[in-house]
Design a protein around this motif. Sequence first.
Motif, PDB file in Angstrom:
ATOM      1  N   MET A 164       0.851  -1.201   0.000  1.00 29.08           N
ATOM      2  CA  MET A 164       0.000   0.000   0.000  1.00 29.08           C
ATOM      3  C   MET A 164       0.878   1.239   0.000  1.00 29.08           C
ATOM      4  O   MET A 164       1.893   1.291   0.694  1.00 29.08           O
ATOM      5  N   ILE A 165       0.497   2.225  -0.773  1.00 25.54           N
ATOM      6  CA  ILE A 165       1.282   3.448  -0.866  1.00 25.54           C
ATOM      7  C   ILE A 165       1.193   4.245   0.426  1.00 25.54           C
ATOM      8  O   ILE A 165       0.173   4.237   1.125  1.00 25.54           O
ATOM      9  N   SER A 166       2.263   4.942   0.776  1.00 24.09           N
ATOM     10  CA  SER A 166       2.357   5.677   2.029  1.00 24.09           C
ATOM     11  C   SER A 166       1.357   6.835   2.068  1.00 24.09           C
ATOM     12  O   SER A 166       1.357   7.693   1.172  1.00 24.09           O
ATOM     13  N   PRO A 167       0.494   6.897   3.117  1.00 24.71           N
ATOM     14  CA  PRO A 167      -0.431   8.036   3.250  1.00 24.71           C
ATOM     15  C   PRO A 167       0.314   9.363   3.376  1.00 24.71           C
ATOM     16  O   PRO A 167      -0.156  10.386   2.871  1.00 24.71           O
ATOM     17  N   LEU A 168       1.451   9.380   4.062  1.00 24.58           N
ATOM     18  CA  LEU A 168       2.233  10.606   4.208  1.00 24.58           C
ATOM     19  C   LEU A 168       2.708  11.097   2.843  1.00 24.58           C
ATOM     20  O   LEU A 168       2.658  12.302   2.556  1.00 24.58           O
ATOM     21  N   PHE A 169       3.180  10.148   2.012  1.00 25.59           N
ATOM     22  CA  PHE A 169       3.622  10.533   0.668  1.00 25.59           C
ATOM     23  C   PHE A 169       2.476  11.145  -0.117  1.00 25.59           C
ATOM     24  O   PHE A 169       2.634  12.187  -0.778  1.00 25.59           O
ATOM     25  N   LEU A 170       1.286  10.516  -0.073  1.00 24.83           N
ATOM     26  CA  LEU A 170       0.141  11.047  -0.810  1.00 24.83           C
ATOM     27  C   LEU A 170      -0.268  12.424  -0.293  1.00 24.83           C
ATOM     28  O   LEU A 170      -0.594  13.318  -1.079  1.00 24.83           O
ATOM     29  N   PHE A 171      -0.238  12.591   1.028  1.00 30.40           N
ATOM     30  CA  PHE A 171      -0.605  13.894   1.605  1.00 30.40           C
ATOM     31  C   PHE A 171       0.346  14.986   1.112  1.00 30.40           C
ATOM     32  O   PHE A 171      -0.094  16.058   0.660  1.00 30.40           O
ATOM     33  N   LEU A 172       1.642  14.723   1.199  1.00 32.97           N
ATOM     34  CA  LEU A 172       2.624  15.717   0.759  1.00 32.97           C
ATOM     35  C   LEU A 172       2.557  15.924  -0.752  1.00 32.97           C
ATOM     36  O   LEU A 172       2.712  17.055  -1.250  1.00 32.97           O
ATOM     37  N   GLN A 173       2.312  14.856  -1.482  1.00 29.17           N
ATOM     38  CA  GLN A 173       2.207  14.973  -2.935  1.00 29.17           C
ATOM     39  C   GLN A 173       1.033  15.879  -3.313  1.00 29.17           C
ATOM     40  O   GLN A 173       1.160  16.757  -4.172  1.00 29.17           O
ATOM     41  N   TYR A 174      -0.105  15.692  -2.672  1.00 29.16           N
ATOM     42  CA  TYR A 174      -1.272  16.521  -2.956  1.00 29.16           C
ATOM     43  C   TYR A 174      -1.031  17.972  -2.569  1.00 29.16           C
ATOM     44  O   TYR A 174      -1.518  18.892  -3.228  1.00 29.16           O
ATOM     45  N   ARG A 175      -0.272  18.183  -1.486  1.00 30.60           N
ATOM     46  CA  ARG A 175       0.000  19.578  -1.049  1.00 30.60           C
ATOM     47  C   ARG A 175       0.894  20.290  -2.063  1.00 30.60           C
ATOM     48  O   ARG A 175       0.672  21.452  -2.394  1.00 30.60           O
ATOM     49  N   ILE A 176       1.893  19.594  -2.547  1.00 29.77           N
ATOM     50  CA  ILE A 176       2.767  20.205  -3.564  1.00 29.77           C
ATOM     51  C   ILE A 176       1.974  20.494  -4.829  1.00 29.77           C
ATOM     52  O   ILE A 176       2.096  21.575  -5.431  1.00 29.77           O
ATOM     53  N   SER A 177       1.139  19.544  -5.239  1.00 35.63           N
ATOM     54  CA  SER A 177       0.324  19.746  -6.433  1.00 35.63           C
ATOM     55  C   SER A 177      -0.596  20.952  -6.277  1.00 35.63           C
ATOM     56  O   SER A 177      -0.753  21.754  -7.205  1.00 35.63           O
ATOM     57  N   MET A 178      -1.216  21.087  -5.110  1.00 39.79           N
ATOM     58  CA  MET A 178      -2.131  22.197  -4.895  1.00 39.79           C
ATOM     59  C   MET A 178      -1.405  23.536  -4.933  1.00 39.79           C
ATOM     60  O   MET A 178      -1.944  24.531  -5.427  1.00 39.79           O
ATOM     61  N   ALA A 179      -0.180  23.570  -4.429  1.00 40.00           N
ATOM     62  CA  ALA A 179       0.597  24.817  -4.466  1.00 40.00           C
ATOM     63  C   ALA A 179       0.851  25.241  -5.914  1.00 40.00           C
ATOM     64  O   ALA A 179       0.671  26.406  -6.288  1.00 40.00           O
ATOM     65  N   PHE A 180       1.267  24.299  -6.758  1.00 38.41           N
ATOM     66  CA  PHE A 180       1.507  24.626  -8.160  1.00 38.41           C
ATOM     67  C   PHE A 180       0.206  24.880  -8.912  1.00 38.41           C
ATOM     68  O   PHE A 180       0.167  25.705  -9.828  1.00 38.41           O
ATOM     69  N   LEU A 181      -0.858  24.185  -8.526  1.00 32.88           N
ATOM     70  CA  LEU A 181      -2.158  24.406  -9.145  1.00 32.88           C
ATOM     71  C   LEU A 181      -2.620  25.842  -8.905  1.00 32.88           C
ATOM     72  O   LEU A 181      -3.105  26.525  -9.816  1.00 32.88           O
ATOM     73  N   MET A 182      -2.464  26.328  -7.672  1.00 31.20           N
ATOM     74  CA  MET A 182      -2.833  27.706  -7.354  1.00 31.20           C
ATOM     75  C   MET A 182      -1.930  28.706  -8.073  1.00 31.20           C
ATOM     76  O   MET A 182      -2.382  29.764  -8.524  1.00 31.20           O
ATOM     77  N   ALA A 183      -0.643  28.364  -8.204  1.00 28.00           N
ATOM     78  CA  ALA A 183       0.272  29.236  -8.949  1.00 28.00           C
ATOM     79  C   ALA A 183      -0.183  29.349 -10.403  1.00 28.00           C
ATOM     80  O   ALA A 183      -0.143  30.437 -11.003  1.00 28.00           O
ATOM     81  N   PHE A 184      -0.617  28.227 -10.977  1.00 24.54           N
ATOM     82  CA  PHE A 184      -1.121  28.232 -12.356  1.00 24.54           C
ATOM     83  C   PHE A 184      -2.321  29.172 -12.479  1.00 24.54           C
ATOM     84  O   PHE A 184      -2.399  29.981 -13.411  1.00 24.54           O
ATOM     85  N   GLN A 185      -3.264  29.082 -11.559  1.00 22.32           N
ATOM     86  CA  GLN A 185      -4.451  29.937 -11.630  1.00 22.32           C
ATOM     87  C   GLN A 185      -4.088  31.415 -11.472  1.00 22.32           C
ATOM     88  O   GLN A 185      -4.628  32.277 -12.181  1.00 22.32           O
ATOM     89  N   LEU A 186      -3.197  31.719 -10.559  1.00 23.34           N
ATOM     90  CA  LEU A 186      -2.804  33.112 -10.355  1.00 23.34           C
ATOM     91  C   LEU A 186      -2.099  33.693 -11.577  1.00 23.34           C
ATOM     92  O   LEU A 186      -2.188  34.896 -11.842  1.00 23.34           O
ATOM     93  N   LEU A 187      -1.393  32.846 -12.314  1.00 19.03           N
ATOM     94  CA  LEU A 187      -0.654  33.316 -13.484  1.00 19.03           C
ATOM     95  C   LEU A 187      -1.505  33.339 -14.754  1.00 19.03           C
ATOM     96  O   LEU A 187      -1.283  34.183 -15.632  1.00 19.03           O
ATOM     97  N   PHE A 188      -2.472  32.436 -14.866  1.00 19.00           N
ATOM     98  CA  PHE A 188      -3.202  32.301 -16.124  1.00 19.00           C
ATOM     99  C   PHE A 188      -4.637  32.812 -16.055  1.00 19.00           C
ATOM    100  O   PHE A 188      -5.374  32.658 -17.033  1.00 19.00           O
ATOM    101  N   LEU A 189      -5.009  33.427 -14.952  1.00 20.25           N
ATOM    102  CA  LEU A 189      -6.315  34.062 -14.879  1.00 20.25           C
ATOM    103  C   LEU A 189      -6.148  35.577 -14.863  1.00 20.25           C
ATOM    104  O   LEU A 189      -5.256  36.090 -14.179  1.00 20.25           O
ATOM    105  N   PRO A 190      -6.982  36.317 -15.608  1.00 17.61           N
ATOM    106  CA  PRO A 190      -7.019  37.773 -15.436  1.00 17.61           C
ATOM    107  C   PRO A 190      -7.694  38.077 -14.100  1.00 17.61           C
ATOM    108  O   PRO A 190      -8.892  37.865 -13.942  1.00 17.61           O
ATOM    109  N   LEU A 191      -6.924  38.511 -13.134  1.00 18.69           N
ATOM    110  CA  LEU A 191      -7.393  38.570 -11.753  1.00 18.69           C
ATOM    111  C   LEU A 191      -8.379  39.710 -11.534  1.00 18.69           C
ATOM    112  O   LEU A 191      -8.181  40.828 -12.015  1.00 18.69           O
ATOM    113  N   ARG A 192      -9.438  39.416 -10.789  1.00 15.64           N
ATOM    114  CA  ARG A 192     -10.447  40.416 -10.465  1.00 15.64           C
ATOM    115  C   ARG A 192      -9.983  41.323  -9.330  1.00 15.64           C
ATOM    116  O   ARG A 192     -10.308  42.516  -9.309  1.00 15.64           O
TER     117      ARG A 192
END
Length: 431
Positions: free
Chosen positions: A1-29
């Motif tokens: 079984m894959i490590s829950p800690l690894f998945l938690f940290l993996q999702y956190r890193i992904s969310m950080a870059f996901l938010m960076a993508f939105q901040l860069l590619f959206l015309p901000l209100r």
Amino acid sequence: MISPLFLFLQYRISMAFLMAFQLLFLPLRYKKYISGIIAVGCMCLTGGLDYLYFIAGWGTADILPVTIAQIIIVQATAYLLSQYRDFRALFTGISSATFVLPGNIVSTACFAHKQVIWAALLTQAVIHLILLVLLVIVLRWHYLLEMETNAKEWKWLCIIPTLFYAVTYTMACWPNSIYERKENWTAAFLFLILMGVVYIMLIKALAQHHLDNDLERNNEFLETYARGLRREADMLRESEENLKVMRHDSRHVYQMIGAYLEEGKTEQIKELLEQMDAKLETLTIKRFCENIAINGVISGCEAKAKSENVAFACEADVPSHLNGVNEFELATVISNLLENAVYAAAAVENPENRNVTIQIFPVKEQLILEITNTFTGACTFSPSTGLPLSTKGGNHGYGLRSVKAYANKNHAVFRYSVEDGRFCVRLLTNI
């Protein structure tokens, strides 16, 4: 079984870059710091769900409801951040979630192979960073401009990232993790390659679309410039014809003056000279400014205003040569704005209230343009572009869009407002 800690940290890193993508590619209100707070809020909400599922013991439950809740939070964040709250925000939100899939899958493969959390997470972060930098360099400017100038077709484009995300999610996460289904690795990697190819084709399509738009604008610039030159040439020809007629008539005038002098009729001579002076005024080419192209554009719009019984007032001081700005583009901008102003003023029922005023003059190394006009009815603004809606019908309304595109390209200040029953447009551009 894959490590829950690894998945938690993996999702956190992904969310950080996901938010960076939105901040860069959206015309901000909102302002940057408010947008940053909204992005952090999204990370906290999704982080809480990840903690409850991976760390606090919810991991025995189905991950699909947690994923759906996170999708809703991410899309709501894109909606809040975006200046355009329509399918453009939805497309960017889905694309941000799709953007992190390659890094997630590759990092999971690294963890499955080495069982080293930090190495897998580092691989994930590096892939996210490389993809984000490449997208910013290659796509961001075109993407933001496309969002600003085109509000249509985005609901159909949303299908592309939605399908990519859904297929990848079913292969890698649901109903079981790809970590437990080794047979899906080949399909997942091939699908990532397919996703990259499709997005490259989409980028090329956007680039080609902008090339076509640039070509169309350049043709419009040349047409406007040529129209101004033709106007100047027509005025010169008209002046030459009038001069020939006056030269022919002047012989008779001289004879009449001589006859009046012999008879001592000074009043008749004075009246005759006044008539000659009035004719000379008609021979003088009206010059609004020294710049040939812009003078021709203003002259043409003045003639149009005169034919529509619209009072036209102009104060213009434009140098003959503009080194810091494309004369074709600036002439087209002025032409679009003046044509819109004359059209709106001509629709006013009372002819006495039809007027257009243009002021254009240099201040240091900048050129200030202000055009005001009367109009009838209410002035409504597009919720998608923020520009005033055209009253000419469905095939019109592109004039102000081209002006806004010019302002974005040349870092000019473009403002429009309704003041005391008059529509006012102001443009400040470098020269």
